[in-house]
Design a protein around this motif. Structure first.
Motif, PDB file in Angstrom:
ATOM      1  N   ALA A  24      43.354 -22.210  12.164  1.00 49.12           N
ATOM      2  CA  ALA A  24      44.211 -22.398  13.091  1.00 49.12           C
ATOM      3  C   ALA A  24      44.685 -20.951  13.800  1.00 49.12           C
ATOM      4  O   ALA A  24      44.926 -20.739  15.022  1.00 49.12           O
ATOM      5  CB  ALA A  24      45.649 -22.650  12.363  1.00 49.12           C
ATOM      6  N   LYS A  25      44.673 -19.736  13.027  1.00 47.35           N
ATOM      7  CA  LYS A  25      44.626 -18.422  13.639  1.00 47.35           C
ATOM      8  C   LYS A  25      43.510 -18.245  14.765  1.00 47.35           C
ATOM      9  O   LYS A  25      43.797 -17.590  15.722  1.00 47.35           O
ATOM     10  CB  LYS A  25      45.046 -17.568  12.731  1.00 47.35           C
ATOM     11  N   VAL A  26      42.131 -18.374  14.149  1.00 52.79           N
ATOM     12  CA  VAL A  26      41.239 -18.331  15.085  1.00 52.79           C
ATOM     13  C   VAL A  26      41.269 -19.050  16.295  1.00 52.79           C
ATOM     14  O   VAL A  26      41.110 -18.448  17.488  1.00 52.79           O
ATOM     15  CB  VAL A  26      40.000 -18.687  14.386  1.00 52.79           C
ATOM     16  N   LEU A  27      41.775 -20.371  16.405  1.00 49.72           N
ATOM     17  CA  LEU A  27      41.559 -21.127  17.397  1.00 49.72           C
ATOM     18  C   LEU A  27      42.898 -20.647  18.427  1.00 49.72           C
ATOM     19  O   LEU A  27      42.788 -20.635  19.570  1.00 49.72           O
ATOM     20  CB  LEU A  27      41.846 -22.423  16.965  1.00 49.72           C
ATOM     21  N   ALA A  28      44.209 -20.432  17.747  1.00 50.33           N
ATOM     22  CA  ALA A  28      45.145 -19.937  18.403  1.00 50.33           C
ATOM     23  C   ALA A  28      44.960 -18.612  19.235  1.00 50.33           C
ATOM     24  O   ALA A  28      45.480 -18.492  20.448  1.00 50.33           O
ATOM     25  CB  ALA A  28      46.557 -19.729  17.542  1.00 50.33           C
ATOM     26  N   ALA A  29      44.149 -17.614  18.447  1.00 46.88           N
ATOM     27  CA  ALA A  29      43.827 -16.402  19.095  1.00 46.88           C
ATOM     28  C   ALA A  29      43.111 -16.561  20.453  1.00 46.88           C
ATOM     29  O   ALA A  29      42.965 -15.745  21.101  1.00 46.88           O
ATOM     30  CB  ALA A  29      43.148 -15.384  18.102  1.00 46.88           C
ATOM     31  N   ARG A  30      42.482 -17.685  20.578  1.00 48.70           N
ATOM     32  CA  ARG A  30      41.720 -17.877  21.611  1.00 48.70           C
ATOM     33  C   ARG A  30      42.313 -18.982  22.752  1.00 48.70           C
ATOM     34  O   ARG A  30      41.625 -19.659  23.594  1.00 48.70           O
ATOM     35  CB  ARG A  30      40.188 -18.480  21.228  1.00 48.70           C
ATOM     36  N   GLY A  31      43.824 -19.368  22.501  1.00 44.01           N
ATOM     37  CA  GLY A  31      44.480 -20.044  23.301  1.00 44.01           C
ATOM     38  C   GLY A  31      44.437 -21.452  23.048  1.00 44.01           C
ATOM     39  O   GLY A  31      44.885 -22.375  23.827  1.00 44.01           O
ATOM     40  N   VAL A  32      43.967 -21.821  22.043  1.00 44.71           N
ATOM     41  CA  VAL A  32      43.809 -23.310  21.596  1.00 44.71           C
ATOM     42  C   VAL A  32      45.335 -23.439  20.504  1.00 44.71           C
ATOM     43  O   VAL A  32      44.974 -23.111  19.393  1.00 44.71           O
ATOM     44  CB  VAL A  32      42.560 -23.746  20.997  1.00 44.71           C
ATOM     45  N   CYS A  33      46.152 -24.012  21.139  1.00 48.61           N
ATOM     46  CA  CYS A  33      47.456 -24.029  20.229  1.00 48.61           C
ATOM     47  C   CYS A  33      48.104 -25.558  20.089  1.00 48.61           C
ATOM     48  O   CYS A  33      49.029 -25.615  19.482  1.00 48.61           O
ATOM     49  CB  CYS A  33      48.638 -23.128  20.942  1.00 48.61           C
ATOM     50  N   ASP A  34      47.304 -26.417  20.639  1.00 49.92           N
ATOM     51  CA  ASP A  34      47.863 -27.889  20.541  1.00 49.92           C
ATOM     52  C   ASP A  34      46.687 -28.830  20.773  1.00 49.92           C
ATOM     53  O   ASP A  34      45.419 -28.443  21.002  1.00 49.92           O
ATOM     54  CB  ASP A  34      48.926 -28.347  21.497  1.00 49.92           C
ATOM     55  N   GLU A  35      46.699 -30.028  20.205  1.00 53.93           N
ATOM     56  CA  GLU A  35      45.417 -30.973  20.101  1.00 53.93           C
ATOM     57  C   GLU A  35      44.885 -31.235  21.503  1.00 53.93           C
ATOM     58  O   GLU A  35      43.763 -31.545  21.675  1.00 53.93           O
ATOM     59  CB  GLU A  35      46.064 -32.286  19.471  1.00 53.93           C
ATOM     60  N   ARG A  36      45.660 -31.100  22.653  1.00 55.57           N
ATOM     61  CA  ARG A  36      45.257 -31.389  23.942  1.00 55.57           C
ATOM     62  C   ARG A  36      43.979 -30.261  24.195  1.00 55.57           C
ATOM     63  O   ARG A  36      43.073 -30.749  24.890  1.00 55.57           O
ATOM     64  CB  ARG A  36      45.986 -31.418  24.994  1.00 55.57           C
ATOM     65  N   GLU A  37      44.332 -28.937  23.949  1.00 59.13           N
ATOM     66  CA  GLU A  37      43.205 -28.158  24.255  1.00 59.13           C
ATOM     67  C   GLU A  37      42.162 -28.245  23.131  1.00 59.13           C
ATOM     68  O   GLU A  37      40.998 -27.482  23.496  1.00 59.13           O
ATOM     69  CB  GLU A  37      44.049 -26.479  23.975  1.00 59.13           C
ATOM     70  N   ARG A  38      42.176 -28.848  22.068  1.00 62.43           N
ATOM     71  CA  ARG A  38      41.115 -28.938  21.160  1.00 62.43           C
ATOM     72  C   ARG A  38      40.291 -30.158  21.392  1.00 62.43           C
ATOM     73  O   ARG A  38      39.217 -30.349  21.032  1.00 62.43           O
ATOM     74  CB  ARG A  38      41.742 -29.285  19.621  1.00 62.43           C
ATOM     75  N   ASP A  39      40.766 -30.907  22.423  1.00 70.23           N
ATOM     76  CA  ASP A  39      40.054 -32.080  22.684  1.00 70.23           C
ATOM     77  C   ASP A  39      39.069 -31.886  23.609  1.00 70.23           C
ATOM     78  O   ASP A  39      38.938 -31.330  24.829  1.00 70.23           O
ATOM     79  CB  ASP A  39      41.144 -33.103  23.597  1.00 70.23           C
ATOM     80  N   LEU A  40      37.640 -32.516  23.235  1.00 63.95           N
ATOM     81  CA  LEU A  40      36.450 -31.934  24.135  1.00 63.95           C
ATOM     82  C   LEU A  40      35.782 -33.227  24.474  1.00 63.95           C
ATOM     83  O   LEU A  40      34.459 -33.078  24.831  1.00 63.95           O
ATOM     84  CB  LEU A  40      35.552 -30.724  23.077  1.00 63.95           C
ATOM     85  N   SER A  41      36.465 -34.185  24.667  1.00 69.75           N
ATOM     86  CA  SER A  41      35.890 -35.359  25.215  1.00 69.75           C
ATOM     87  C   SER A  41      35.796 -35.114  26.591  1.00 69.75           C
ATOM     88  O   SER A  41      36.476 -34.608  27.101  1.00 69.75           O
ATOM     89  CB  SER A  41      36.675 -36.512  24.772  1.00 69.75           C
ATOM     90  N   LEU A  42      34.769 -35.955  27.259  1.00 71.54           N
ATOM     91  CA  LEU A  42      34.723 -35.957  28.779  1.00 71.54           C
ATOM     92  C   LEU A  42      35.921 -36.415  29.281  1.00 71.54           C
ATOM     93  O   LEU A  42      36.301 -35.966  30.556  1.00 71.54           O
ATOM     94  CB  LEU A  42      33.475 -36.700  29.279  1.00 71.54           C
ATOM     95  N   ALA A  43      36.768 -37.272  28.835  1.00 79.31           N
ATOM     96  CA  ALA A  43      38.066 -37.585  29.400  1.00 79.31           C
ATOM     97  C   ALA A  43      39.053 -36.682  29.478  1.00 79.31           C
ATOM     98  O   ALA A  43      39.815 -36.697  30.645  1.00 79.31           O
ATOM     99  CB  ALA A  43      38.795 -38.653  28.494  1.00 79.31           C
TER     100      ALA A  43
END
Length: 569
Positions: A24-43
């Protein structure tokens, strides 16, 4: 190697709800703080239709559906994948007469120059389409338009003050373009154009709606190889392309390049595209002609793809040999500079040898920049008997190299013949007689634009890991958070380890077995041989990435050492 100061990446107060707080900290430090930013689907991709010029480009393409169309590419991996994508896509859409030209850097240089337009005119095109170039090609576009040829520019580079008079420009970095992701690679822009064409065509043939997605392997390769920022948009494109490659649904050329690079297609990550495939493609443009790379990416014959990939691998080995020789010469030049040139706070270094290979000077500049942590320009002659130099520069964070060249050009408008580039890399041409003056001018420009803090080499890390996380399970979990890359860097950790054993391998690398409070763990430090090799029982401060090593079907965790030093230092 010199030790870079460590800075733990700041973490926002809000982070993802993740089962592992370190992830969680690794991702947050790169700006990924919610599930929308984690969504890597083409949609989740920002709608490509927001790019300016797409509808006009579609209309112009369709007007010339039955005429000769020439794609003018670039001689790097982004240009090669962009060219291959449009060649494949336009053929699938029924365009009957599409060819390509990729400028040979030794004859024509970069972009849609008037000279390359003259070459294209010999084929009587009705439409010229640039990929990964063209936004600065004012004279080349004028030459084409004067000859009655329409021009579509697709590019991603920063726009100059004066834009070329093309019929259509598609570039997220063009003035007033609303597209939210400004980091698309050239192949990403070409993909957007093809997607718009396919969207219209799919109204009559529904199957064509799937055409753009079928070429995402090329988009992933070009995006990673061009080292553009992996913002959310680019991570979506890269992840989709990686999934296609892992599933065996990539073009034969990519599969063949991975094979000659010793990578398992089924488990590749973004770094494999950057370190195994990209350099082999780029070698063709650096040493010979990128046409062979484009042929490798456009053939549907696996046998031919393997033959072309093998040829690219041989060219890359030649490139490495030339680069090694030039790097040794560069180090001699560096040592021969006035002893005070760096100690006296000289901020920029310019290096030149008359017999250097112009296709490799950028790599040499990069190597020397890493060594001295200063912006570096390396120059070679444009032709063996010419008195015109081509230079390639590499910079450090905090010094925008293209802006530096623009400032030099503003102060000395007759010094530089042409220039362009990005924050971290730029190229230019100038008369050999102007090199000494340029060296002083670029030094003065860097001094006015460089903050003192930029001169201290530093390294962002993600803290320390406890011994329990030095495991295959945690390494797999981190790998799954990718793709990692530029501005979405792979996690880096630091820790104190005891040496179990250490030995030099391949003359330049250090193979280590390290221990914490648990069992030993393997580590490898590439190109990091210090005067004294550690011995069993010594303590080391190690900065590393957590990696997965595969050998004879067996996986184990391994530390990829970024830097190390004796703990007593």
């Amino acid at each position: 190697m010199s030790w870079r100061e460590l800075h733990v990446r700041p973490v926002p107060t809000h982070a993802l709800q993740e089962s592992d707080p370190i992830v969680a900290k690794v991702l947050a430090a790169r700006g990924v703080c919610d599930e929308r930013e984690r969504d890597l689907s083409l949609a989740a991709l920002a709608p490509l239709s927001q790019l300016n010029g797409l509808q006009e480009a579609v209309a112009l393409f369709n007007r010339h559906r039955d005429a000769r169309i020439i794609i003018v590419g670039d001689f790097d991996a982004d240009g090669a994948t962009s060219t291959a994508l449009l060649l494949r896509g336009l053929a699938a859409l029924g365009f009957a007469d599409v060819g390509f030209i990729v400028p040979n850097r030794f004859e024509f240089g970069y972009g849609l120059s008037p000279e390359i337009v003259d070459v294209a005119l010999q084929q009587s095109p009705a439409l010229i389409v640039t990929v990964d170039n063209g936004i600065s090609s004012v004279a080349g576009v004028a030459r084409a338009r004067a000859a009655g040829v329409d021009v579509i520019i697709t590019d991603h580079h920063l726009a100059p003050q004066t834009l070329p008079a093309a019929n259509v420009i598609v570039n997220p970095n063009a003035p007033d373009d609303p597209y939210p992701s400004k980091h698309l690679a050239g192949v990403g822009v070409a993909f957007a154009v093809l997607a718009a064409l396919a969207r219209q065509a799919s109204q009559e043939q529904a199957a064509l709606a799937r055409l753009p997605a079928s070429l995402l392997d090329l988009v992933a390769l070009g995006t990673v190889a061009d080292v553009v920022a992996l913002d959310h948009n680019n991570r979506i494109l890269v992840e989709a392309g990686l999934q296609r490659i892992r599933a065996g649904r990539c073009v034969p050329g990519i599969a063949a390049l991975l094979e000659v690079g010793g990578r398992d297609r089924r488990r590749i990550v973004a770094a494999d595209l950057g370190f195994a495939v990209g350099p082999r493609l780029n070698a063709a443009g650096r040493m010979e002609d990128m046409s062979i790379g484009i042929r490798c990416l456009t053939t549907d014959d696996p046998v031919e793809a393997r033959e072309l990939a093998t040829a690219l691998d041989a060219i890359n080995r030649e490139r490495r040999s030339v680069e090694d020789d030039m790097q040794r010469q560069a180090l001699v030049l560096l040592d021969a500079l006035d002893e005070q040139s760096l100690n006296d706070d000289r901020l920029c270094v310019c290096l030149y040898e008359p017999d250097w290979h112009q296709g490799v000077v950028g790599l040499v500049a990069s190597r020397i920049k890493e060594r001295i942590h200063r912006p570096v320009f390396a120059f070679a002659r444009e032709q063996p008997d010419a008195l015109v130099l081509k230079g390639s520069g590499r910079s450090i964070p905090g010094v925008h190299l293209r802006d530096v060249l623009a400032e030099v050009n503003r102060r000395h408008p007759d010094m530089i013949t042409r220039f362009g580039g990005h924050a971290m890399a730029a190229g230019l041409s100038l008369p050999e007689a102007a090199l000494a003056s340029f060296t002083d001018a670029v030094e003065a420009a860097v001094r006015t634009m460089c903050a003192p803090s930029a001169l201290t080499p530093s390294l962002d890390i993600d803290g320390e890991l406890d011994a329990a996380r030095l495991s295959l399970l945690f390494a797999e979990r981190l790998r799954a958070q990718g793709p990692w890359g530029q501005r979405f860097e792979e996690p880096v950790f630091a820790g104190l380890f005891c040496v179990d054993s250490a030995r030099v391998v391949g003359d330049q690398h250090l193979k280590l077995s390290l221990t914490t409070s648990t069992q030993p763990i393997d580590a490898i430090a590439f190109n990091q041989i210090e005067p004294r090799v550690p011995v069993a029982g010594e303590l080391l401060e190690v900065v590393y990435r957590l990696d997965i090593n595969e050998w004879r079907g067996r996986q184990s965790v391994q530390l990829m050492v970024v830097q190390w030093r004796f703990a007593t230092q």
